[in-house]
Design a protein around this motif. Sequence first.
Motif, PDB file in Angstrom:
ATOM      1  N   PRO A 158      -8.758  -1.905   3.192  1.00 36.19           N
ATOM      2  CA  PRO A 158      -9.722  -1.500   2.154  1.00 36.19           C
ATOM      3  C   PRO A 158      -9.045  -1.053   0.858  1.00 36.19           C
ATOM      4  O   PRO A 158      -9.704  -0.966  -0.179  1.00 36.19           O
ATOM      5  CB  PRO A 158     -10.482  -0.335   2.802  1.00 36.19           C
ATOM      6  N   GLU A 159      -7.739  -0.799   0.897  1.00 42.39           N
ATOM      7  CA  GLU A 159      -7.022  -0.377  -0.323  1.00 42.39           C
ATOM      8  C   GLU A 159      -6.675  -1.564  -1.218  1.00 42.39           C
ATOM      9  O   GLU A 159      -6.193  -1.364  -2.330  1.00 42.39           O
ATOM     10  CB  GLU A 159      -5.706   0.330   0.032  1.00 42.39           C
ATOM     11  N   ILE A 160      -6.868  -2.780  -0.711  1.00 46.46           N
ATOM     12  CA  ILE A 160      -6.433  -3.958  -1.483  1.00 46.46           C
ATOM     13  C   ILE A 160      -7.628  -4.740  -2.012  1.00 46.46           C
ATOM     14  O   ILE A 160      -8.523  -5.139  -1.261  1.00 46.46           O
ATOM     15  CB  ILE A 160      -5.531  -4.869  -0.618  1.00 46.46           C
TER      16      ILE A 160
ATOM     17  N   ASP B 256      -8.777   4.711  -0.178  1.00 48.74           N
ATOM     18  CA  ASP B 256      -8.138   5.694   0.707  1.00 48.74           C
ATOM     19  C   ASP B 256      -9.118   6.719   1.232  1.00 48.74           C
ATOM     20  O   ASP B 256      -8.984   7.217   2.337  1.00 48.74           O
ATOM     21  CB  ASP B 256      -7.086   6.501  -0.091  1.00 48.74           C
ATOM     22  N   LEU B 257     -10.053   7.088   0.394  1.00 48.89           N
ATOM     23  CA  LEU B 257     -10.844   8.277   0.670  1.00 48.89           C
ATOM     24  C   LEU B 257     -12.190   7.944   1.278  1.00 48.89           C
ATOM     25  O   LEU B 257     -13.044   8.799   1.414  1.00 48.89           O
ATOM     26  CB  LEU B 257     -11.049   9.071  -0.639  1.00 48.89           C
TER      27      LEU B 257
ATOM     28  N   ILE C 230       0.837  -1.210   0.000  1.00 44.85           N
ATOM     29  CA  ILE C 230       0.000   0.000   0.000  1.00 44.85           C
ATOM     30  C   ILE C 230       0.866   1.252   0.000  1.00 44.85           C
ATOM     31  O   ILE C 230       0.643   2.187  -0.774  1.00 44.85           O
ATOM     32  CB  ILE C 230      -0.945  -0.005   1.225  1.00 44.85           C
ATOM     33  N   SER C 231       1.900   1.260   0.840  1.00 46.00           N
ATOM     34  CA  SER C 231       2.645   2.511   0.949  1.00 46.00           C
ATOM     35  C   SER C 231       3.462   2.783  -0.314  1.00 46.00           C
ATOM     36  O   SER C 231       3.568   3.927  -0.740  1.00 46.00           O
ATOM     37  CB  SER C 231       3.474   2.582   2.226  1.00 46.00           C
ATOM     38  N   LEU C 232       3.967   1.738  -0.953  1.00 46.75           N
ATOM     39  CA  LEU C 232       4.682   2.040  -2.210  1.00 46.75           C
ATOM     40  C   LEU C 232       3.704   2.455  -3.308  1.00 46.75           C
ATOM     41  O   LEU C 232       4.010   3.311  -4.147  1.00 46.75           O
ATOM     42  CB  LEU C 232       5.589   0.878  -2.624  1.00 46.75           C
ATOM     43  N   SER C 233       2.490   1.889  -3.286  1.00 51.22           N
ATOM     44  CA  SER C 233       1.497   2.271  -4.302  1.00 51.22           C
ATOM     45  C   SER C 233       1.113   3.746  -4.183  1.00 51.22           C
ATOM     46  O   SER C 233       0.843   4.413  -5.182  1.00 51.22           O
ATOM     47  CB  SER C 233       0.242   1.406  -4.170  1.00 51.22           C
ATOM     48  N   ARG C 234       1.101   4.258  -2.955  1.00 47.44           N
ATOM     49  CA  ARG C 234       0.691   5.656  -2.750  1.00 47.44           C
ATOM     50  C   ARG C 234       1.658   6.652  -3.379  1.00 47.44           C
ATOM     51  O   ARG C 234       1.311   7.814  -3.581  1.00 47.44           O
ATOM     52  CB  ARG C 234       0.559   5.950  -1.252  1.00 47.44           C
TER      53      ARG C 234
END
Length: 290
Positions: free
Chosen positions: A88-90, A69-70, A57-61
């Motif tokens: 929820p981001e995956i 995210d939102l 997740i953090s590298l995707s951001r």
Amino acid sequence: MAFNVKALAPGFGAEVSGLELREGMDDGLAQTLISIWRDAGGLMVIHDQQLSSEQHISLSRYFGPLFGDLGEQPLQDTVSQYIHPDYPEIYRVSNQVDNNGQPRGRKGAGTYWHSDVSFREYPAQASILLGKQVPETGGDTIFADQARAYEALSDAMKKLIAPLYAWHDFEIAARTQYAKPVVVEDDMSGTNRARHPVVRTKLETGRKSIYVNPGFTSHIEGMHAEESNALLDYMQKHCTQPQFLYRHRWRKDDLVVWDNRSLMHYAVMDYPDDAPRYMERCTVIGERPQ
Ligand code: OGA
Ligand code: MN
């Protein structure tokens, strides 16, 4: 960190090896990878990435904000069961079920030419898919470069399609593309329809690409159905010619990053159910197509 970069195909794609992103991603490395990705026409394979969900997740951001995210509406209303229960981001893609008989991810996801989430006003930019379990053979993903497909058109055809808009509708895929629709009427709510230009220009590079896809594009605005169908059929034939394609044969722990603004992709479901396939995807929300 020293690593190797090779071309995947003559026209597009970069293959990166010798890199361990779990050892730490910083702004400098992220910017380097993003430029490799951009220069490779928006397709990059990074081998051997055993990442935790947090690291994924953090590298995707670094590519931008993620769906999930939102606190916005899920991609489609019924995909909630495919979202990772803790993240929820995956979004999960799999042919497997867990011990309770629950799917471990969407089966048959993307088994048709499409660009992720093109049925939203703000569709996907990068999709960042991690192959955690892959069949020994089969289960490839094919990518089609829509920038070179655009460039190969005649000037007359470029002029014809320049002012056109097309409608994208998740219902198209729900009703026609999934072998066994797992879809309920909620999927058909109006939030999964959007109108986009047939040719879009990538913000960072100014490069144009064709932005219609057989999975989600319902029709060209302002044309009779016969005209629209003929043009969309032609586009599909043109855009999926072999010279615009790269077929990815997955290795376990491949991280594949593709740019939905200029690529279509197709998941080949030629593997049996007893060959487990499990992938996790983070999806970046892109700009409104122009
Ligand atoms: C996706 C998708 C391709 C695949 O995750 O967006 O279309 O090969 N998957 O699983
Ligand atoms: Mn997809």
